[in-house]
Write a protein that holds these residues in place. Structure first.
Motif, PDB file in Angstrom:
ATOM      1  N   GLY A  39       0.787  -1.237   0.000  1.00 58.14           N
ATOM      2  CA  GLY A  39       0.000   0.000   0.000  1.00 58.14           C
ATOM      3  C   GLY A  39       0.809   1.271   0.000  1.00 58.14           C
ATOM      4  O   GLY A  39       0.248   2.370   0.072  1.00 58.14           O
ATOM      5  N   ALA A  40       2.138   1.150  -0.091  1.00 54.51           N
ATOM      6  CA  ALA A  40       3.001   2.328  -0.119  1.00 54.51           C
ATOM      7  C   ALA A  40       3.334   2.702  -1.560  1.00 54.51           C
ATOM      8  O   ALA A  40       2.941   2.020  -2.509  1.00 54.51           O
ATOM      9  CB  ALA A  40       4.283   2.074   0.670  1.00 54.51           C
ATOM     10  N   SER A  41       4.090   3.775  -1.713  1.00 50.54           N
ATOM     11  CA  SER A  41       4.504   4.247  -3.031  1.00 50.54           C
ATOM     12  C   SER A  41       6.032   4.266  -3.079  1.00 50.54           C
ATOM     13  O   SER A  41       6.657   5.023  -2.332  1.00 50.54           O
ATOM     14  CB  SER A  41       3.952   5.649  -3.302  1.00 50.54           C
ATOM     15  N   PRO A  42       6.650   3.422  -3.924  1.00 52.91           N
ATOM     16  CA  PRO A  42       8.115   3.354  -3.943  1.00 52.91           C
ATOM     17  C   PRO A  42       8.733   4.288  -4.969  1.00 52.91           C
ATOM     18  O   PRO A  42       8.149   4.577  -6.017  1.00 52.91           O
ATOM     19  CB  PRO A  42       8.370   1.899  -4.349  1.00 52.91           C
ATOM     20  N   VAL A  43       9.946   4.760  -4.640  1.00 45.55           N
ATOM     21  CA  VAL A  43      10.769   5.434  -5.641  1.00 45.55           C
ATOM     22  C   VAL A  43      12.197   4.965  -5.411  1.00 45.55           C
ATOM     23  O   VAL A  43      12.668   4.872  -4.283  1.00 45.55           O
ATOM     24  CB  VAL A  43      10.659   6.976  -5.572  1.00 45.55           C
ATOM     25  N   MET A  44      12.862   4.601  -6.511  1.00 49.10           N
ATOM     26  CA  MET A  44      14.254   4.166  -6.462  1.00 49.10           C
ATOM     27  C   MET A  44      15.093   5.257  -7.126  1.00 49.10           C
ATOM     28  O   MET A  44      15.046   5.429  -8.340  1.00 49.10           O
ATOM     29  CB  MET A  44      14.431   2.844  -7.208  1.00 49.10           C
ATOM     30  N   ALA A  45      15.836   6.009  -6.326  1.00 49.78           N
ATOM     31  CA  ALA A  45      16.607   7.136  -6.864  1.00 49.78           C
ATOM     32  C   ALA A  45      17.923   7.225  -6.125  1.00 49.78           C
ATOM     33  O   ALA A  45      17.937   7.365  -4.900  1.00 49.78           O
ATOM     34  CB  ALA A  45      15.822   8.438  -6.715  1.00 49.78           C
ATOM     35  N   HIS A  46      19.034   7.102  -6.863  1.00 52.54           N
ATOM     36  CA  HIS A  46      20.342   7.122  -6.214  1.00 52.54           C
ATOM     37  C   HIS A  46      21.296   8.162  -6.785  1.00 52.54           C
ATOM     38  O   HIS A  46      22.396   8.331  -6.259  1.00 52.54           O
ATOM     39  CB  HIS A  46      21.001   5.739  -6.327  1.00 52.54           C
ATOM     40  N   ALA A  47      20.912   8.875  -7.836  1.00 52.89           N
ATOM     41  CA  ALA A  47      21.801   9.864  -8.439  1.00 52.89           C
ATOM     42  C   ALA A  47      22.058  11.009  -7.465  1.00 52.89           C
ATOM     43  O   ALA A  47      21.121  11.548  -6.853  1.00 52.89           O
ATOM     44  CB  ALA A  47      21.199  10.408  -9.729  1.00 52.89           C
ATOM     45  N   VAL A  48      23.325  11.388  -7.334  1.00 51.25           N
ATOM     46  CA  VAL A  48      23.668  12.457  -6.392  1.00 51.25           C
ATOM     47  C   VAL A  48      22.959  13.758  -6.755  1.00 51.25           C
ATOM     48  O   VAL A  48      22.707  14.600  -5.888  1.00 51.25           O
ATOM     49  CB  VAL A  48      25.190  12.682  -6.340  1.00 51.25           C
TER      50      VAL A  48
END
Length: 265
Positions: A39-48
């Protein structure tokens, strides 16, 4: 002591918090799907160039060191520093702690950057993070969670963090509070990304719970109950992975009330 597992799950689904993950290549897809399912909202972000902006709009930050590189470490530090400035929960998954000198060095630098709200790992990782000389097996634990309680308590005192240790019985400590969650099935250890998803789901609960101890217990219980329910219909790793995601989407507050086995000290 009571943990409002049902209410916390309802709160999570009602707010669908954005969870910012800087996680490893191996588990990105499964972790994102697990967060969506619960039920959550994911974001995958690793760029500085964007981690500080992304964590500013997220409800929680999850740092997972499974597949390290220099640029990712820089992004982790920037994100953790910004999350601490904003008072956002930080969940640290010290994957493979103790396996290599570089991995240990990175963990030291991350802990110096900002104290995590929740540290979640297996027994060997928690012992290594606490400074014990343990023999690791890659990212797999060679130590039972119960044998890591002392190390977990030491870490909790040192960093002011909730420490959640996964195992046949999950142990969650926070100062003088201890919870034992005895849900789950052994097959969960045969599917890559289960522990990483547990950390991400801890982030989802931390985004909606004021008490990080309650968030960590809620995450551990939800993972364990879903594992048991999924195992009713899937007995092999491939089918179990799919069944587990389906169960995360279907698990109800009533399931948690009926099936969770949580004890406190």
């Amino acid at each position: 002591m009571a943990i409002q597992l049902q209410a916390n799950l309802e709160k999570l689904r009602g707010s669908a918090p954005l969870v910012h993950n800087i996680t490893n290549f191996v588990v990105m897809n499964f972790t994102a799907n697990a967060l969506l399912a619960v039920g959550a909202s994911p974001v995958m972000a690793h760029a500085v160039e964007e981690v500080e902006g992304m964590v500013s709009i997220a409800g929680a930050l999850v740092i997972n060191i499974g597949t390290l590189s220099g640029h990712w470490v820089e992004g982790m530090k920037l994100a953790m520093k910004r999350a601490a400035e904003l008072g956002k929960p930080i969940i640290l998954d010290p994957v493979g702690a103790g396996a290599t000198t570089y991995r240990n060095k990175v963990l030291t630098e991350l802990l110096e950057t900002a104290p995590p709200t929740i540290i979640r790992g297996n027994g060997s990782e928690i012992l290594a993070l606490a400074g014990a000389n343990v023999q690791t097996k890659g990212v797999d634990s060679t130590t039972d969670s119960v044998d890591s309680i002392g190390a977990a308590q030491a870490l909790s005192v040192r960093f002011g963090s909730v420490v959640s240790v996964s195992g046949a019985v999950d142990v969650i400590v926070y100062g003088d509070r201890t919870a034992w969650v005895s849900n789950g099935v052994p097959l969960m250890t045969k599917v890559t990304g289960m522990g990483c998803s547990a950390s991400a789901i801890a982030g989802a609960f931390a985004a909606v719970c004021n008490d990080p101890f309650e968030a960590a217990v809620s995450a551990a219980a939800t993972m364990g109950v879903c594992g048991e329910l999924a195992y009713r219909n899937a007995k092999l790793p491939g089918s179990f992975q799919i069944a587990f995601l389906d169960t995360l989407a279907e698990v109800s507050p009533a399931h948690l009330a009926e099936l969770s086995r949580v004890k406190f000290e």
